[in-house]
Design an enzyme around this catalytic site. Structure first.
Site, PDB file in Angstrom:
ATOM      1  N   LYS A 285     120.636  27.628 -10.624  1.00 44.32           N
ATOM      2  CA  LYS A 285     120.031  27.001 -11.787  1.00 44.32           C
ATOM      3  C   LYS A 285     120.939  25.885 -12.308  1.00 44.32           C
ATOM      4  O   LYS A 285     122.164  25.979 -12.206  1.00 44.32           O
ATOM      5  CB  LYS A 285     119.850  28.023 -12.916  1.00 44.32           C
ATOM      6  CG  LYS A 285     118.838  29.123 -12.655  1.00 44.32           C
ATOM      7  CD  LYS A 285     118.796  30.075 -13.845  1.00 44.32           C
ATOM      8  CE  LYS A 285     117.838  31.236 -13.615  1.00 44.32           C
ATOM      9  NZ  LYS A 285     116.434  30.810 -13.685  1.00 44.32           N
ATOM     10  N   ASP A 355     116.075  32.290  -6.655  1.00 47.84           N
ATOM     11  CA  ASP A 355     115.863  32.333  -8.104  1.00 47.84           C
ATOM     12  C   ASP A 355     114.539  33.001  -8.453  1.00 47.84           C
ATOM     13  O   ASP A 355     114.199  33.137  -9.626  1.00 47.84           O
ATOM     14  CB  ASP A 355     115.917  30.918  -8.687  1.00 47.84           C
ATOM     15  CG  ASP A 355     116.097  30.920 -10.199  1.00 47.84           C
ATOM     16  OD1 ASP A 355     116.596  31.940 -10.730  1.00 47.84           O
ATOM     17  OD2 ASP A 355     115.749  29.931 -10.846  1.00 47.84           O
ATOM     18  N   GLU A 357     114.015  36.148  -8.097  1.00 50.41           N
ATOM     19  CA  GLU A 357     114.670  37.427  -7.788  1.00 50.41           C
ATOM     20  C   GLU A 357     114.083  38.609  -8.541  1.00 50.41           C
ATOM     21  O   GLU A 357     114.149  39.749  -8.067  1.00 50.41           O
ATOM     22  CB  GLU A 357     116.171  37.318  -8.083  1.00 50.41           C
ATOM     23  CG  GLU A 357     116.612  37.559  -9.524  1.00 50.41           C
ATOM     24  CD  GLU A 357     116.000  36.600 -10.536  1.00 50.41           C
ATOM     25  OE1 GLU A 357     115.794  37.001 -11.690  1.00 50.41           O
ATOM     26  OE2 GLU A 357     115.720  35.432 -10.180  1.00 50.41           O
ATOM     27  N   ARG A 359     111.089  39.571  -9.132  1.00 47.44           N
ATOM     28  CA  ARG A 359     110.011  40.253  -8.405  1.00 47.44           C
ATOM     29  C   ARG A 359     110.557  41.100  -7.260  1.00 47.44           C
ATOM     30  O   ARG A 359     109.962  42.111  -6.890  1.00 47.44           O
ATOM     31  CB  ARG A 359     109.005  39.219  -7.899  1.00 47.44           C
ATOM     32  CG  ARG A 359     109.528  38.248  -6.871  1.00 47.44           C
ATOM     33  CD  ARG A 359     108.715  36.981  -6.754  1.00 47.44           C
ATOM     34  NE  ARG A 359     108.869  36.132  -7.926  1.00 47.44           N
ATOM     35  CZ  ARG A 359     108.208  34.990  -8.099  1.00 47.44           C
ATOM     36  NH1 ARG A 359     107.359  34.547  -7.188  1.00 47.44           N
ATOM     37  NH2 ARG A 359     108.401  34.282  -9.192  1.00 47.44           N
TER      38      ARG A 359
END
Length: 515
Positions: A285, A355, A357, A359
């Site tokens: 990020k 990113d 992640e 789920r």
């Protein structure tokens, strides 16, 4: 960190004493947007020499919803000062409007320690919202208003109240109001637990520390607690969850809290995403996107808070709360784009974005809820909560939860209707999102059963369709709380930071489920 799920809560009581005679540091006075003051306010105005009427005539007191007018001194009134809280038009008062208004008013008293607050709970408010609902929200607001994000400040800006008194006009209402005040205080404390867990930084809040905190308060309030660590999760074949945590120096945890007071009745599972810090992994990020990522465990925080409230209220229901706790960090052994992960269920997942992640964590924890194990029997109904997608924030803004209903095995959405009803009862806001099977094919992979992201558009829905793979035929609802879980700035009714969204709704849902 304190082991208590509650922190400090004010003493609550109700009285039918005249409002002018109630001693308090602050008297909250609800005011309608109309000329007729109502019987209780008219009596108070008469005692105070017509001050409210004069303010009305000058336009300084309108009763507009959310308006707060502070009166430093009222003649012939025992309270040191008063706050008039606007409610808007009488026919438009809802539980949510009442809760926001009363939170705004109570916050006027929490800037100093050990304050006492009295609130005039008029017959009209009780008729519009329900006496018990109004008292519950009043106590909840009083607890929530006394806590803020400044946990590490040398001089805090918010302080818990010492006491809260509901002032009623009928002695018959005193006992039911007191019962509801006690209930509201417990719910407010549970919301504050969730807020605190979100507000503390990743240095303090990581999988082990959250698990330790949960185990401590579970022992205090009588919740069953099982904590699965690295070895247990490997034995459970939670390859998806473990991959997300691989780059962290902190070992993962799954916390399972059990409240089994429903006899042979069905079991409700509450599942929370608990990424205690999300760097994005190798799909790193940017700074702006990462700085608030301590909030990425708000789903698990809501589940832990709700379980504390459910136990504290001793609801006659079987509820099991699951918190999947990991850190998504960058290291030489981080999981990589192109990796194929084996989930607990057996489904293989191609990773195209590290990113995405949350789920992957939920995939394994949802399967634990579906199949059950040493921790609990299989769930009959499931709700998961997750700060899952920025796409949901784009769609619904920062104040609304995205609700994604799974279809029951009989083709109905009965479970979604029950979840939606719990939202309405709690005053929290949800919006039903589409779950068309046309989104399912967007997750097709050439090398695995499914990939973890779809194309750019419709990201909140494809994320929900990914989760749908792991719930089988169990009635399930996914709640994307990415928007309302965290506030960047303080508002009139609540401080910045974690909001505790979902706690009230989960308590209402559990209560209805037990019936």
């Amino acid at each position: 960190m304190s082991a208590s799920p509650a922190g400090r809560v004010p003493q609550t009581l109700a009285t039918a004493e005249a409002a002018r005679d109630v001693t308090a540091d602050l008297l909250l006075i609800p005011v309608w947007k109309r000329d007729d003051a109502g019987a209780e306010l008219a009596a108070l105005d008469s005692a105070a020499g017509g001050v409210f009427a004069r303010l009305r005539s000058r336009g300084d007191l309108t009763g507009k919803a959310g308006e707060c007018v502070v009166l430093p001194d009222l003649p012939n009134v025992a309270a040191d000062r008063a706050v008039c809280v606007g409610l808007g038009e009488p026919g438009e008062l809802s539980r949510a409007v009442w809760a926001k208004a009363i939170r705004t008013g109570v916050r006027k008293a929490t800037g100093k320690a050990d304050r006492t607050v009295a609130a005039l709970l008029t017959k009209e408010v009780a008729e519009a919202v329900g006496l018990r609902n109004a008292a519950e929200e009043l106590a909840s607001a009083a607890v929530i208003a006394g806590a803020g994000p400044g946990l590490y400040k040398k001089e805090p800006k918010r302080f818990p109240l010492q006491s809260l008194t509901a002032v009623l006009s009928d002695t018959a209402d005193v006992q039911p109001a007191e019962d509801s005040l006690e209930r509201g205080a417990k719910i407010g404390a549970a919301v504050n637990l969730a807020r605190e867990l979100v507000d503390r930084p990743a240095e303090d809040i990581y999988p082990e520390s959250v698990a330790d905190r949960a185990a401590a308060f579970a022992a205090d309030i009588g919740l069953g607690c099982e904590v699965l660590g690295q070895e247990e999760l490997e034995a459970e074949r939670c390859g998806s969850l473990l991959a997300v945590n691989r780059g962290s120096s902190r070992p993962p945890r799954v916390v399972v809290l059990s409240h089994l007071k429903g006899g042979d009745g069905p079991t409700l599972a509450l599942v929370g995403k608990g990424v205690t810090f999300d760097s994005g992994g190798l799909s790193l990020k940017p700074n702006e996107g990462m700085k608030d990522m301590k909030c990425d465990m708000a789903g698990s925080a809501a589940v832990l808070g709700a379980m504390a409230a459910i136990a504290g209220l001793n609801l006659p229901v079987n509820v099991v709360g699951y918190a999947g706790l990991v850190e998504n960090m960058v290291a030489g052994n981080s999981y990589k784009l192109g990796d194929v992960l084996q989930t607990r269920q057996g489904t293989t997942v191609e990773v195209l974005n590290t990113d995405a992640e949350g789920r992957l964590v939920l995939a394994d924890v949802l399967d634990m809820a579906v199949t059950g194990g040493s921790w609990a029997k299989p769930a009959d109904r499931i709700v998961d909560l997750a700060t899952l997608t920025g796409a949901c924030v784009v769609a619904l803004g920062e104040g609304v939860v995205g609700g994604f209903p799974g279809v029951n095995s009989d083709g109905t959405e009965e479970w979604w209707a029950e979840v939606q009803a719990a939202f309405e009862a709690s005053g929290e806001e949800v919006w039903r999102m589409p779950m068309s099977d046309s989104f399912k094919s967007l997750l097709d992979s050439e090398v695995a059963d499914v990939k973890n992201v779809g194309p750019r558009y419709g990201g909140a829905v494809t994320a929900a369709k990914f989760l749908e793979h792991f719930v089988g035929t169990v009635p399930w609802v996914h709640l994307d709380i990415a928007g309302p879980a965290f506030r960047d700035k303080s508002g009139a009714d609540m401080a910045s930071g974690g909001t505790g969204v979902g706690v009230r709704t989960l308590v209402k849902l559990a209560e209805a489920f037990g019936k």
